[in-house]
Scaffold this active site. Structure first.
Site, PDB file in Angstrom:
ATOM      1  N   GLU A   1      28.377  43.376  56.321  1.00 45.98           N
ATOM      2  CA  GLU A   1      27.953  44.704  55.889  1.00 45.98           C
ATOM      3  C   GLU A   1      26.462  44.804  56.198  1.00 45.98           C
ATOM      4  O   GLU A   1      25.690  43.932  55.758  1.00 45.98           O
ATOM      5  CB  GLU A   1      28.199  44.851  54.375  1.00 45.98           C
TER       6      GLU A   1
ATOM      7  N   ARG B   1      33.101  30.167  49.448  1.00 47.62           N
ATOM      8  CA  ARG B   1      31.806  30.590  49.967  1.00 47.62           C
ATOM      9  C   ARG B   1      30.779  29.475  49.757  1.00 47.62           C
ATOM     10  O   ARG B   1      30.907  28.659  48.862  1.00 47.62           O
ATOM     11  CB  ARG B   1      31.359  31.926  49.387  1.00 47.62           C
TER      12      ARG B   1
ATOM     13  N   LYS C   1      22.731  38.921  48.939  1.00 46.22           N
ATOM     14  CA  LYS C   1      21.777  39.786  49.622  1.00 46.22           C
ATOM     15  C   LYS C   1      21.012  40.649  48.634  1.00 46.22           C
ATOM     16  O   LYS C   1      19.837  40.947  48.837  1.00 46.22           O
ATOM     17  CB  LYS C   1      22.518  40.674  50.632  1.00 46.22           C
TER      18      LYS C   1
HETATM   19  P1  ATP Z   1      26.449  38.652  49.744  1.00 48.85           P
HETATM   20  O1  ATP Z   1      27.219  38.628  48.459  1.00 48.85           O
HETATM   21  O2  ATP Z   1      25.616  37.457  49.974  1.00 48.85           O
HETATM   22  O3  ATP Z   1      25.703  39.901  49.932  1.00 48.85           O
HETATM   23  P2  ATP Z   1      28.700  39.519  51.236  1.00 48.85           P
HETATM   24  O4  ATP Z   1      29.980  38.785  51.185  1.00 48.85           O
HETATM   25  O5  ATP Z   1      28.619  40.816  50.505  1.00 48.85           O
HETATM   26  O6  ATP Z   1      27.540  38.529  50.877  1.00 48.85           O
HETATM   27  P3  ATP Z   1      29.048  40.482  53.884  1.00 48.85           P
HETATM   28  O7  ATP Z   1      28.054  41.084  54.785  1.00 48.85           O
HETATM   29  O8  ATP Z   1      30.099  41.350  53.321  1.00 48.85           O
HETATM   30  O9  ATP Z   1      28.265  39.787  52.714  1.00 48.85           O
HETATM   31  O10 ATP Z   1      29.680  39.187  54.539  1.00 48.85           O
HETATM   32  C1  ATP Z   1      30.109  39.085  55.865  1.00 48.85           C
HETATM   33  C2  ATP Z   1      31.000  37.888  55.977  1.00 48.85           C
HETATM   34  O11 ATP Z   1      30.291  36.707  55.612  1.00 48.85           O
HETATM   35  C3  ATP Z   1      32.199  37.991  55.064  1.00 48.85           C
HETATM   36  O12 ATP Z   1      33.343  37.589  55.766  1.00 48.85           O
HETATM   37  C4  ATP Z   1      31.876  37.063  53.943  1.00 48.85           C
HETATM   38  O13 ATP Z   1      33.021  36.524  53.405  1.00 48.85           O
HETATM   39  C5  ATP Z   1      31.011  36.002  54.634  1.00 48.85           C
HETATM   40  N1  ATP Z   1      30.086  35.404  53.672  1.00 48.85           N
HETATM   41  C6  ATP Z   1      29.170  36.019  52.913  1.00 48.85           C
HETATM   42  N2  ATP Z   1      28.536  35.158  52.098  1.00 48.85           N
HETATM   43  C7  ATP Z   1      29.062  33.940  52.371  1.00 48.85           C
HETATM   44  C8  ATP Z   1      28.842  32.626  51.861  1.00 48.85           C
HETATM   45  N3  ATP Z   1      27.937  32.394  50.911  1.00 48.85           N
HETATM   46  N4  ATP Z   1      29.579  31.620  52.378  1.00 48.85           N
HETATM   47  C9  ATP Z   1      30.478  31.852  53.335  1.00 48.85           C
HETATM   48  N5  ATP Z   1      30.741  33.050  53.857  1.00 48.85           N
HETATM   49  C10 ATP Z   1      30.057  34.099  53.376  1.00 48.85           C
HETATM   50 MG    MG Z   2      29.989  42.401  50.971  1.00 53.37          MG
END
Ligand code: ATP
Ligand code: MG
Length: 558
Positions: free
Chosen positions: A37, A262, A272
């Site tokens: 995202e 994760r 983020k």
């Molecule tokens: P955050 O909570 O850190 O903002 P998010 O999951 O909302 O992370 P996205 O941009 O939606 O962030 O994530 C893109 C991809 O990266 C998704 O497939 C998500 O599952 C993966 N991802 C995000 N954070 C992690 C993590 N800590 N470990 C492994 N994969 C991750």
């Molecule tokens: Mg997300």
């Protein structure tokens, strides 16, 4: 991306994919995607996901798409899209022409939604967000159906179209899936598919005022792209039945969703939202501050793409959440740089040493390997003269037990050069030590005594006449608590920011050649660690270095 690793990886995700290939579940090749995202910069957790998705595609002869999950216009920006592309590329992965956006599918998603309405599987609901929450029930109590649940197909189609036309204010109506208000899985209790939001989108501008919810957009985007394995993190396990339900009801290509744990790292926050707070509150200099766990921060700090890929490989993938020690990441870069980085001597907190019995004008040079781990990196000559700098902490007037460096009584070796002994401590008016007068033993040339006597300590040094002044920035964990998100001690993560996470030393003395070191190149400063020539602030007349990582073992004895 080239895969030089001859060992076959056998984690549970790859096992599932092998089974699917063997059973012929997907007739065309393997297709994965990385779906960020664009609401912030990527972090090391994303790197894990990137290495996994692109890595699997490469290993199984498939492809991996880069898809921006841009369904939330109020938080998303072009700056983030650009940074994400830069970071994925820097990590060494290539999505070729397959740069996709969920927003490219808004029309298709709208048609899919109409199809569900037609089938009596979706309805327009007039409940407010609060009411929807109240009606949803709890884990132990079933929910209550919305009073609008049984609207006719025609009415639903008409209202949905009016939602899209912008006739209603934000939040006035929603489109919901009609599934099961008594399901033990809360995600299946008539989840919202669309909400009204009059917001300009970074790609579609004013075209839409209804935006799809994540669960609605995500699976259908996967399907449209022909994804075979939709790999996501564990918190989506409970969403999988909904993922499958939408796709089954629509009768479209059906990817398999697989969840993995994760990444969480000690001394680090990863969300983020929290990283953005650190930037906004100016606790760090930006998303790419060298202390940030972002990919751009790690890059600025001096980590290499190779080190991050190695880290992803080492931690592997698991089905259970756990916390990885940040030292695992540090070990990766340390091991690689040990083989790659030339060694130099650098004095970070200088103390002047005068060798009183050394000829005033004399200079000599000692030959040394640039990297004892890789002799092909050649040798260099290190100049030596009467006036030297050593580390302040390599001299102690009242040494603690086990201190083998210079003391009023300990003879010590200057690395590669001579043994020296203290003659006199020189102080200023306030009693502060300003220099040491020492004698050297000409019969220890090259660091070995002709008479065979030994010393316990070896210290590094820089010849004053052959040195360059430099600034060196030492970094440490951004948080002083192992789990900064654990606020059970009454301190939130802001309260546990490490005040010493960045120490700037402005009077360092380095081997002169360091003035010419190219920006972005990496060195080992003996006993101090691995350093990067700062890509932004370094200048030949005033080089600036960032510590990438310290050495595990400072060599106390030779
Ligand atoms: P955050 O909570 O850190 O903002 P998010 O999951 O909302 O992370 P996205 O941009 O939606 O962030 O994530 C893109 C991809 O990266 C998704 O497939 C998500 O599952 C993966 N991802 C995000 N954070 C992690 C993590 N800590 N470990 C492994 N994969 C991750
Ligand atoms: Mg997300």
């Amino acid at each position: 991306m080239e895969n030089n690793d001859s060992t076959v990886k056998t984690d549970f995700i790859r096992e599932i994919i092998r089974e699917d290939i063997n059973s012929g579940r997907f007739s065309s090749g393997i297709m994965t995607r990385f779906p960020p995202e664009p609401n912030g910069y990527l972090h090391i957790g994303h790197a894990k996901s990137i290495c996994l998705n692109f890595g699997i595609a490469a290993e199984f002869g498939g492809k991996c798409n880069l898809r921006f999950d841009d369904t939330n216009p109020t938080k998303e920006e072009q700056e983030y899209v650009d940074s994400i592309k830069e970071d994925v590329r820097w990590l060494g992965f290539d999505w070729e022409e397959r740069e996709y956006y969920a927003s490219d599918y808004f029309d298709q998603l709208y048609q899919y939604a109409r199809k569900l309405i037609d089938k009596g599987k979706a309805f327009v609901c007039d409940l407010t967000a609060d009411q929807i929450r109240d009606f949803r029930g709890t884990l132990t109590q079933p929910g209550k159906g919305s009073p609008y649940r049984n609207r006719s197909v025609d009415e639903n189609l008409a209202l949905f179209e009016r939602m899209r036309q912008g006739e209603y204010p934000d939040g006035f109506r929603t489109l919901r899936a009609k599934i099961d208000m008594a399901s033990p899985n809360l995600n299946l209790r008539d989840p919202v598919m669309y909400r009204i939001l009059h917001a300009s989108h970074h790609r579609t501008g004013e075209k839409w005022c209804i935006y799809p919810m994540y669960d609605w957009a995500h699976g259908q985007s996967d399907s449209i792209e022909g994804i075979t394995h939709s790999i996501c993190t564990l918190e989506f396990e409970d969403h999988r039945p909904l993922y499958d339900w939408f796709i089954t009801e629509l009768g479209i290509h059906h990817p398999r969703q697989i969840e993995f744990a994760r990444l969480a790292l000690t001394y680090t926050v990863m969300s983020k939202r929290k990283l953005l707070e650190l930037v906004k509150r100016k606790i760090v200099s930006g998303w790419d501050d060298p202390r940030m766990p972002t990919i751009s921060g790690l890059r600025r700090r001096g980590f290499t793409p190779e080190s991050i890929r190695l880290f992803a490989e080492r931690i592997g993938v698991a089905k259970r959440d756990s916390m990885v020690e940040i030292s695992v990441l540090e070990d990766c870069i340390r091991e690689l740089l040990n083989k790659q980085a030339p060694r130099v001597m650098a004095v970070l907190r200088p103390l002047k040493v005068v060798l009183v019995n050394y000829p005033d004008e004399k200079t000599e040079e000692f030959e040394t390997d640039n990297n004892p781990e890789d002799l092909s990196m050649g040798k260099r000559l290190v100049p030596f003269s009467k006036l030297l700098y050593i580390e302040r902490e390599d001299f102690s007037e009242n040494p603690p037990k086990g201190y083998f460096r210079l003391t009023p009584t300990n003879e010590v070796r200057l690395k590669h050069a001579y043994f020296i002994r203290l003659k006199e401590v020189v102080r200023d008016g306030s009693g502060e030590i300003v220099e040491l007068h020492c004698t050297y033993d000409p019969d220890t040339h090259g660091g070995e005594a002709k008479d065979g006597r030994k010393v316990k300590g070896t210290i590094h040094w820089v010849s004053a006449a052959h040195s360059v002044d430099a600034e060196v920035r030492l970094y440490d964990h951004l948080f002083s608590k192992e789990d900064p998100e654990d606020d059970s001690d009454g301190r939130d993560f802001f309260g546990s920011v490490n005040p010493d996470s960045m120490i700037t030393l402005k009077e360092c003395k380095l081997e002169k050649s360091m003035g010419q070191a190219a920006k972005g190149s990496r060195f080992q400063f003996l006993r101090h660690g691995y350093f990067l020539v700062d890509p932004v602030d370094s200048k030949p007349e005033r080089p600036v270095f960032d510590r990438i990582v310290s050495l595990k073992d400072a060599w106390k004895k030779k």
